[in-house]
Design an enzyme around this catalytic site. Structure first.
Site, PDB file in Angstrom:
ATOM      1  N   TYR A 192      -5.868  -1.330  -7.338  1.00  0.00           N
ATOM      2  CA  TYR A 192      -5.330  -2.326  -6.615  1.00  0.00           C
ATOM      3  C   TYR A 192      -5.075  -2.310  -4.975  1.00  0.00           C
ATOM      4  CZ  TYR A 192      -1.247  -1.424  -9.209  1.00  0.00           C
ATOM      5  OH  TYR A 192       0.588  -0.711  -9.527  1.00  0.00           O
ATOM      6  N   GLU A 193      -4.404  -3.261  -3.889  1.00  0.00           N
ATOM      7  CA  GLU A 193      -4.549  -2.948  -3.160  1.00  0.00           C
ATOM      8  C   GLU A 193      -5.191  -2.508  -2.318  1.00  0.00           C
ATOM      9  OE1 GLU A 193      -1.821  -5.120  -1.788  1.00  0.00           O
ATOM     10  OE2 GLU A 193      -0.838  -5.452  -4.345  1.00  0.00           O
ATOM     11  N   GLY A 194      -6.754  -3.003  -2.217  1.00  0.00           N
ATOM     12  CA  GLY A 194      -7.372  -1.947  -1.398  1.00  0.00           C
ATOM     13  C   GLY A 194      -7.639  -0.908  -2.748  1.00  0.00           C
TER      14      GLY A 194
ATOM     15  N   ARG B  53       1.261  -1.416   0.024  1.00  0.00           N
ATOM     16  CA  ARG B  53       0.287  -0.255  -0.010  1.00  0.00           C
ATOM     17  C   ARG B  53       0.531   0.753  -0.025  1.00  0.00           C
ATOM     18  NH1 ARG B  53      -5.409  -2.045   3.512  1.00  0.00           N
ATOM     19  NH2 ARG B  53      -6.418  -2.784   1.540  1.00  0.00           N
TER      20      ARG B  53
END
Lengths: 567, 567
Positions: free
Chosen positions: B426-428, B294
């Protein structure tokens, strides 16, 4: 997810918010009865939903191509174009004197909105013709009008605008294209033009280029520019396409979006053309066309916002993910709800502003009242810039609602974002729109602006018993905007205005959005009250930060040199 | 326009703004002397400018392809990858115990920023390996660590993360992939995973997939998920790639951007894997990797913002248009200056926040202090969401500065916007980041938030004699943010927090941006003072509108039903 034309929004806005009743009450537009309006909206909706929208993806996947000097258009576009022209949608606002339907621009705006949602690449073609028709109506000789306009309305021919050259973009006055008199009333046009939307196609018999060029005695800058009609095929004595003119498509651009719309580099090599309007008076004629196109481009942004919103809403109702509660779909998550409500509230605000703009144009046409003209002129850059910015933002939010699927081209969410991006650039960048707003459109000392602000305050006053909180918020925002406007008007150094031009335009649109949402809460059902509450409480406060930016003026900004920026 | 690594910004931020001195003063990072930092930045800059940046366009034009089950990467990517691994940039923050260089995450963050600017598609590959190395360091058995990490650091092998399945995106707990014990300590993994970044390539000897799956006795939801190492080739007794594992790339996605990065649908069909961390403890291990990623993804946004800014600045200095005055280039126009100053000020703010975040991670690593850990955890969603939002906005502004050229793919401005778009997903998704911030990261009663706010206020206090106007503005913004934070912490119904989560995260980043710009005005030269003035007076006021949104809570928003939205 199929497109559904938002006809109920159009009807509600026309009936209750933007004052279309005044338009229909004029002699000029007496034919625009409720039945006529219904018929128009219903017919256009049907065509857009059933014929045009299914072409959108094909245009993206199979771009227009240049093959051996001939432009090959995307699959189905010829049929789509035929449906548009057969429906009479190109000439719906053109004067009956030249074969048009003479309908209000308000209705054309609604129809253009729907066509833009359905297939922006294709819609650009009739949009260019609409602008050209209006320019010819106002500036061309009777001979040119009679020859060209009916064919453009029927769709047999279509039109383009040729302004930009490699060294002359926002600075049109720098153009180098030349026009030499041939001695027979025609002229010989030479030069290169770039970014020519729908510069050619394989479905009309002729392509009519309106080209800006300089006569031998034209002074440098915009005052020496003239406008010429330069058709691809020179009409013969019967008005049919005859000899091929000396012009060609050199290449098509490889663009971020709008793949179905061929964007051409055009070469004019002694092409035959005819003067439109007076010698050296080309800019005035071109501005008629551009003002029409600026409203039209703003509406393109709104159309894409609508399409992106509908796709996101459908996805959010179908996709289950997480402990959402309720239906289990992601629409139950507060943040997804926030995104969707933002998309809908912004699209609604931008659409209302565009229709207000169109109503002002119609009232100006019907009454020749200078106040309506000033209002139309004032709203045009706002509609253009805000409509397209909202288009870009809403398409971007649409990608976000789709999550990972938004980044995958098959979903279609990304295409909306790619297609709409250029609308903030062409027909005058949004920066140019904002500069136009704070300079030329405030040259009246702010009269048009203050008249709008008075109406906003009257609306808030009228709403204060029924919707006290919302009314107060809108009233306060109008006061802040008034102060900022007074400050701008007092700045004689235009750079003081230009530094905050973009935030000012946005703030004006924000406050207008509050105004129309408040009116909507007053006239509408519970759904409209909820949406207005969302907009006024959560989105309208953006104006505070924007106006802080405006009030800073230009000094600090212009003190930042190129060296500072590069360090 | 060639990329120039902003090494002077990195040095200034590390020396004066984000407290890197404290990191270098710890025993753990005692090797990070000024000379070492200089050497790292200089070497990485050279590689990025000369080797990586020239690959960016080729990756876009010649996407990775799946041919007969084999992924063929873009031209030059194999050589670019080799340069990155030979430079030691994959394992620079890995522990020396496992063959890493043990350098601070702050330095890795600077290097990742430069690599992201240069070629985001390629940089994604080592970013995934970095995250995997950290997850293995913390959670894997010694045998797995010793076998895999050195090969990942050397670049012989690389790593991927396998979380998402068609029905399990943000809701990871819904995954269906299964793991059955083989009885020999290994497991048999089956299932389909989607959106697998760099799922395969043709330049490493092996690809190490970290896969989330459920053991037979795993409960439903996230608590029943375990993590497995599933290599493409099963290592033989000597640790070399041996037998092909039962996994394959089914297809690659056709994406809006990042064409050079193969995004795979992966099929595991009884593939052999080994448990990483305890059974049913997969989420903890995956979170280690995701937290690393993140920060890394936030930095990707910043890297693209930098690249887009540099391209726009070059264009604005070269392109002449209109009566600009001065150099005659469009940079002389106030509105262009506004766009460029915004791009630079935003990129600077986001970069400072990312480096603050990295410093907190380094201090937590060096001291195991819970306060630093809490700060790192608090800043991670802000870095991720704000960095990527700024990346998207700045790339979008970059297109606008280019005018019509921005819409033409050859310019490269559009590629930045296409590539960076997914970083907000992406990645949350950035919505998930914001929910994490207002829920989990405020679970301490707001302690981490209030400690940051105290520092901001102390900074404003310290600046009030030298920069009274700027200090006052920053102090006021911190007060408003404090009130909003207190209000959020008091909300026990999480939907009250979630409704304003995204505006709150943005407001926090805005105020942090004011803080770092103010510090920069105190420590820097005249250019930095001017930029700080621009940011604090013109961009910081955005927080007012954002916090108004936060304070509305969730009631009005959640009252808007799906029916309201569809009407």
């Amino acid at each position: 997810m199929p497109y559904r034309a938002p006809t109920s929004d159009f009807r509600f806005l026309m009936d209750h918010i933007v004052g279309f009743g005044d338009v229909a009450a004029t002699d000029r537009f007496a034919e625009s009865t409720p039945d006529m309006v219904d018929a128009i909206l219903t017919e256009a909706a049907k065509m857009c939903e059933e014929i045009i929208a299914p072409l959108n993806r094909a245009g993206d996947l199979h771009p227009a191509k240049l093959e051996n000097g001939v432009v090959r258009t995307s699959p189905g576009f010829a049929e789509g174009y035929r449906a548009i022209t057969e429906g009479g949608w190109v000439g719906m606002s053109a004067s009956p004197d030249v074969g048009g339907m003479g309908l209000p621009m308000t209705l054309t705006t609604a129809v253009n909105d729907m066509m833009s949602s359905s297939c922006l690449s294709l819609q650009l073609n009739p949009l260019m013709s609409q602008g050209q028709i209006e320019a010819l109506e106002h500036h061309a000789s009777d001979a040119i009008k009679e020859l060209y306009i009916p064919k453009m309305i029927s769709g047999e021919w279509c039109g383009t605008m040729n302004l930009t050259e490699p060294q002359a973009g926002s600075d049109v006055g720098a153009l180098r294209s030349k026009a030499e008199p041939n001695g027979d009333g025609s002229f010989s046009i030479s030069g290169q033009k770039i970014y020519i939307t729908w510069g050619d196609n394989d479905f009309t018999q002729n392509v009519c280029h309106l080209v800006l060029a300089r006569l031998p005695d034209g002074v440098p800058g915009t005052k020496g520019i003239s406008l010429f009609m330069v058709p691809k095929f020179i009409p013969d004595a019967d008005g049919n396409p005859g000899k091929r003119n000396s012009l060609k498509v050199v290449s098509l651009e490889h663009k971020l979006g709008l793949h179905g719309s061929p964007t051409a580099v055009m070469e004019y090599d002694g092409a035959t053309g005819w003067l439109v309007g007076p010698a050296h008076g080309g800019m005035a004629a071109m501005f008629t066309m551009m003002n029409n196109a600026r409203l039209g481009v703003g509406v393109q942004g709104i159309g894409i916002a609508e399409a992106a919103y509908q796709a996101a809403l459908t996805y959010a109702q179908d996709r289950t993910q997480g402990k959402a509660g309720g239906s289990g779909a992601i629409i139950e998550h507060a943040d997804v709800r926030r995104m969707l409500a933002t998309m809908r509230a912004e699209t609604y605000a931008a659409r209302a502003i565009a229709l207000m703009n169109a109503v002002a144009i119609d009232m100006a046409t019907a009454t020749s009242d200078a106040g309506w003209q000033a209002r139309a002129a004032f709203l045009t850059p706002i509609t253009k810039a805000f409509g397209t910015d909202i288009g870009i933002e809403t398409a971007n939010t649409g990608i976000q609602v789709h999550g990972g699927m938004g980044f995958i081209e098959e979903t279609g969410a990304a295409q909306f974002a790619r297609d709409v991006r250029v609308t903030a650039i062409y027909e005058g960048t949004n920066g140019i729109q904002a500069m136009d707003l704070v300079a030329r459109k405030l040259m009246d000392g702010g009269e048009a602006a203050f008249r709008l602000l008075e109406e906003i305050e009257q609306g808030a006053e009228a709403a204060k018993t029924t919707q006290p909180e919302l009314a107060e918020a809108v009233w306060q925002s109008a006061e802040s905007l008034r102060e900022a406007t007074e400050w701008l008007v007092a700045q004689t150094d235009l750079n003081q205005r230009f530094a905050g031009a973009v935030p000012y335009l946005r703030a004006f649109a924000r406050v207008l959005g509050g105004h129309v949402h408040l009116a909507s809460a007053m006239a509408g059902d519970a759904s409209r009250v909820k949406l207005a509450t969302f907009y006024i409480k959560r989105l309208l406060p953006e104006h505070i930060g924007l106006l802080a930016h405006v009030r800073e003026g230009g000094d600090d900004l212009l003190a930042i040199t190129a060296d500072d920026l590069a360090s």
